[in-house]
Every structure is written in C-alpha cells, then in structure tokens.
Design a protein around this motif. Structure first.
Motif, mmCIF file in Angstrom:
data_model
loop_
_atom_site.group_PDB
_atom_site.id
_atom_site.type_symbol
_atom_site.label_atom_id
_atom_site.label_comp_id
_atom_site.label_asym_id
_atom_site.label_seq_id
_atom_site.Cartn_x
_atom_site.Cartn_y
_atom_site.Cartn_z
ATOM 1 N N GLY A 206 0.790 -1.218 0.000
ATOM 2 C CA GLY A 206 0.000 0.000 0.000
ATOM 3 C C GLY A 206 0.822 1.266 0.000
ATOM 4 O O GLY A 206 0.271 2.368 0.005
ATOM 5 N N SER A 207 2.141 1.123 -0.018
ATOM 6 C CA SER A 207 3.022 2.290 -0.004
ATOM 7 C C SER A 207 4.321 1.960 -0.717
ATOM 8 O O SER A 207 4.662 0.783 -0.929
ATOM 9 C CB SER A 207 3.326 2.717 1.430
ATOM 10 N N LEU A 208 5.066 2.988 -1.057
ATOM 11 C CA LEU A 208 6.361 2.774 -1.699
ATOM 12 C C LEU A 208 7.358 2.147 -0.734
ATOM 13 O O LEU A 208 8.244 1.392 -1.158
ATOM 14 C CB LEU A 208 6.900 4.103 -2.231
ATOM 15 N N LEU A 224 -0.237 -3.222 -6.404
ATOM 16 C CA LEU A 224 -0.135 -1.847 -5.906
ATOM 17 C C LEU A 224 -1.545 -1.381 -5.563
ATOM 18 O O LEU A 224 -2.339 -1.045 -6.445
ATOM 19 C CB LEU A 224 0.506 -0.971 -6.977
ATOM 20 N N ASP A 225 -1.847 -1.384 -4.276
ATOM 21 C CA ASP A 225 -3.239 -1.234 -3.839
ATOM 22 C C ASP A 225 -3.591 0.208 -3.506
ATOM 23 O O ASP A 225 -2.921 0.858 -2.691
ATOM 24 C CB ASP A 225 -3.480 -2.120 -2.609
ATOM 25 N N ASN A 226 -4.677 0.693 -4.148
ATOM 26 C CA ASN A 226 -5.252 2.007 -3.830
ATOM 27 C C ASN A 226 -4.221 3.141 -3.857
ATOM 28 O O ASN A 226 -4.211 4.014 -2.983
ATOM 29 C CB ASN A 226 -5.943 1.968 -2.463
ATOM 30 N N MET A 227 -3.367 3.122 -4.865
ATOM 31 C CA MET A 227 -2.377 4.180 -5.026
ATOM 32 C C MET A 227 -2.858 5.215 -6.034
ATOM 33 O O MET A 227 -3.600 4.894 -6.966
ATOM 34 C CB MET A 227 -1.040 3.596 -5.499
ATOM 35 N N THR A 228 -2.435 6.459 -5.854
ATOM 36 C CA THR A 228 -2.736 7.494 -6.838
ATOM 37 C C THR A 228 -1.960 7.216 -8.120
ATOM 38 O O THR A 228 -0.989 6.441 -8.128
ATOM 39 C CB THR A 228 -2.329 8.881 -6.308
ATOM 40 N N THR A 231 1.696 7.999 -7.618
ATOM 41 C CA THR A 231 2.419 6.980 -6.848
ATOM 42 C C THR A 231 2.611 5.717 -7.683
ATOM 43 O O THR A 231 3.671 5.074 -7.604
ATOM 44 C CB THR A 231 1.658 6.648 -5.550
ATOM 45 N N LEU A 232 1.628 5.384 -8.488
ATOM 46 C CA LEU A 232 1.768 4.223 -9.370
ATOM 47 C C LEU A 232 2.936 4.410 -10.333
ATOM 48 O O LEU A 232 3.712 3.479 -10.569
ATOM 49 C CB LEU A 232 0.479 3.987 -10.142
ATOM 50 N N ALA A 235 6.055 3.815 -8.479
ATOM 51 C CA ALA A 235 6.208 2.388 -8.187
ATOM 52 C C ALA A 235 6.702 1.633 -9.415
ATOM 53 O O ALA A 235 7.588 0.769 -9.322
ATOM 54 C CB ALA A 235 4.881 1.811 -7.704
ATOM 55 N N ALA A 247 -2.197 -2.928 -10.626
ATOM 56 C CA ALA A 247 -2.901 -1.883 -9.879
ATOM 57 C C ALA A 247 -4.284 -2.391 -9.510
ATOM 58 O O ALA A 247 -4.949 -3.072 -10.297
ATOM 59 C CB ALA A 247 -3.017 -0.616 -10.717
#
Length: 287
Positions: A206-208, A224-228, A231-232, A235, A247
């Motif tokens: 959920g984060s980098l 990659l869960d619930n990332m903007t 942020t994607l 990643a 994603a």
C-alpha cells in the motif's frame, strides 16, 4: 465484430452440471405448472433470442445446454458467437421444438446468457478505455458462488484476462496476511519456503516503503493497492520491469485510463463480476 478473439470455451461437463442444477432448482417437485396447465403437449414453437440493448455476447453454449438438458429434441441455432458485439435488435440465436420445452427452459437459458453477456459487455468497455496502453484488464475472485468459471469466461469474451482462479493456484499475500505474519518480509519469506517451483507469488503493498521492502525478496508480481496515479508511476519506476505490476482498488471507467498510463502491466477490476448489469436479451415466440 468481435470484442475478443480466443480459442476454447467452457468444458461441456461443467455446463451440463450447472444447467441441470438450475433446472432442478426452477422445476422443484411439480415441474412448470403454468406451462403444463396452459400449453398443449402437441404444440410446437419457434422463438428468437433478441438483444434489447447493444453489447457483447457470452453464454450461448450455456443457453443451448439448458434446452438440451430438458429436451434433447429442441433445436438451437446460434446466429452469433461468444465475444461478438451486437446492436440492439439483433437476433443472436433461434430455438425450435415443443412449446412446453421452450417455455420451461427459457428462464434458465436467459439467466446465464444475460448475466454472462453483461459481464462481457462491461469488460469490453474497460478494455476500450485503455486502448493504446500496455496494460491489461484482469478480473478478481469477487465472483458469484458457484458461477466463477462462467463469470471468468465472460470476462475473456469481453477482451479481459483472468487473474488466479482460486486460493489454490497462486499465492497472493494481502494486507491481512502481512499483519498476521508479522510484516511483509516475513510473509514473503514464509511463502517462498512453502511454495513449489511452479507456484507464483504476488504481494500486495500500500506504499512505496512496503514496495521497497517486498522487492528485497524474490517475487513474481506486486499488487499496488489504492495508489494514486502519481504513486503508481513512481512504483513502476522503482520496479523497473523486474516483476509484473498490478494496480487494484476502486478502479472505475472514469479512472482506469489514468491508471493504465502509469505504466502498470495489469489492472484488476472487481466490478467486472460483482457489479456488471445484465445485458437485456429476451426470447420471443413467433406468432
């Protein structure tokens, strides 16, 4: 025009079991008392499956099997193929035989055909939204109990791809697994020690920061869960093609294009199977 090109459908034994169970559920112990009381046993009929809205067809073999399971003398003629786009008003199949048989099997046939075609139609809309990117649309395990194989087949008819089939064919370490295992690295290490050489391992982050920790271990994919979108993109840059990126989380027709343009390989969409409206098709008898 087809929304998807693929070889092979559902196994016939799977279809026959499903439609037989559905017919038993509908007929109960007394059968179709409406049809038996109003329609002569000698009456013959011809009927057409018509699309009342434009969409993508899926489930024709299942509809055929519903009639054949009830009455092997019924003739079913498909006028379209699974994966075909059809316009409103198009006739996708014709069926003929004893009027009683057509009426009794009608609802089971339509339930499958409308539901599966609805999934194929929604999937095709998602696929169209990301045209020109390298991303692929995939489904999830958010399926109707007992119908997973049919719903995942419908996703393929719409041009999408299938994620894992169940809990048994791949390891997907999610947030609750990570908490229960004592952290992302502990969970991955335990999974790698348990998995055979043929089993792929994917981990949800959920984060980098979690991504960086996960990448310290051998993996096949990262979710990659619930990332903007921003942020994607970061990643994807960090992963740098080493493993598959997926994603997930709240993906909609409005957001899917931006997600695809981040550079991820896969976009998983639970709505394909848990929220797709039916494609409205009807069976109309000839006068």
């Amino acid at each position: 025009m087809k929304c998807a090109s693929f070889d092979g459908g559902l196994p016939s034994i799977l279809i026959s079991r499903a439609v037989s169970d559905a017919l038993v559920e509908d007929l109960g112990t007394r059968g179709d008392i409406t049809t038996l009381s109003t329609v002569s046993a000698d009456a013959q009929a011809v009927a057409a499956f018509g699309a009342r809205r434009a969409g993508v067809i899926s489930g024709l073999d299942v509809a055929r099997a519903a009639f054949e399971a009830f009455d092997g003398r019924v003739a079913f003629e498909a006028l379209a193929r699974d994966g075909d786009r059809v316009d409103a008003g198009a006739v996708v199949a014709r069926v003929s035989g004893a009027a009683r048989s057509l009426l009794t099997a009608e609802r089971v046939a339509l339930n499958y055909l409308c539901h599966m075609s609805g999934i194929a139609t929604l999937t095709c809309r998602f696929v169209e939204r990301i045209a020109g990117t390298n991303a692929r649309i995939v489904d999830t395990r958010k399926t109707t109990p007992g119908l997973r194989a049919f719903e995942k087949y419908a996703v393929r008819c719409g041009g999408g791809h299938n994620h894992r089939s169940g809990l048994y064919d791949a390891i997907l370490i999610k947030d609750n697994h990570i908490v229960a295992a004592g952290g992302v690295e502990a969970a991955i290490a335990a999974a790698r020690a348990h998995a055979g050489h043929m089993v792929k391992i994917e981990v949800e982050v959920g984060s980098l920061e979690e991504l960086e920790a996960a990448l310290r271990h051998p993996l096949d994919a990262v979710l990659l869960d619930n990332m903007t979108s921003e942020t994607l993109r970061e990643a994807v840059r960090i992963v740098d093609g080493r493993i598959t990126t997926e994603a997930s989380g709240g993906v909609s027709l409005e957001t899917v294009r931006a997600i695809a343009e981040s550079g991820v390989d896969l976009i998983s969409v639970g709505a394909l199977t848990h929220s797709a409206p039916i494609l409205d098709l009807g069976l109309d008898f000839s006068a």
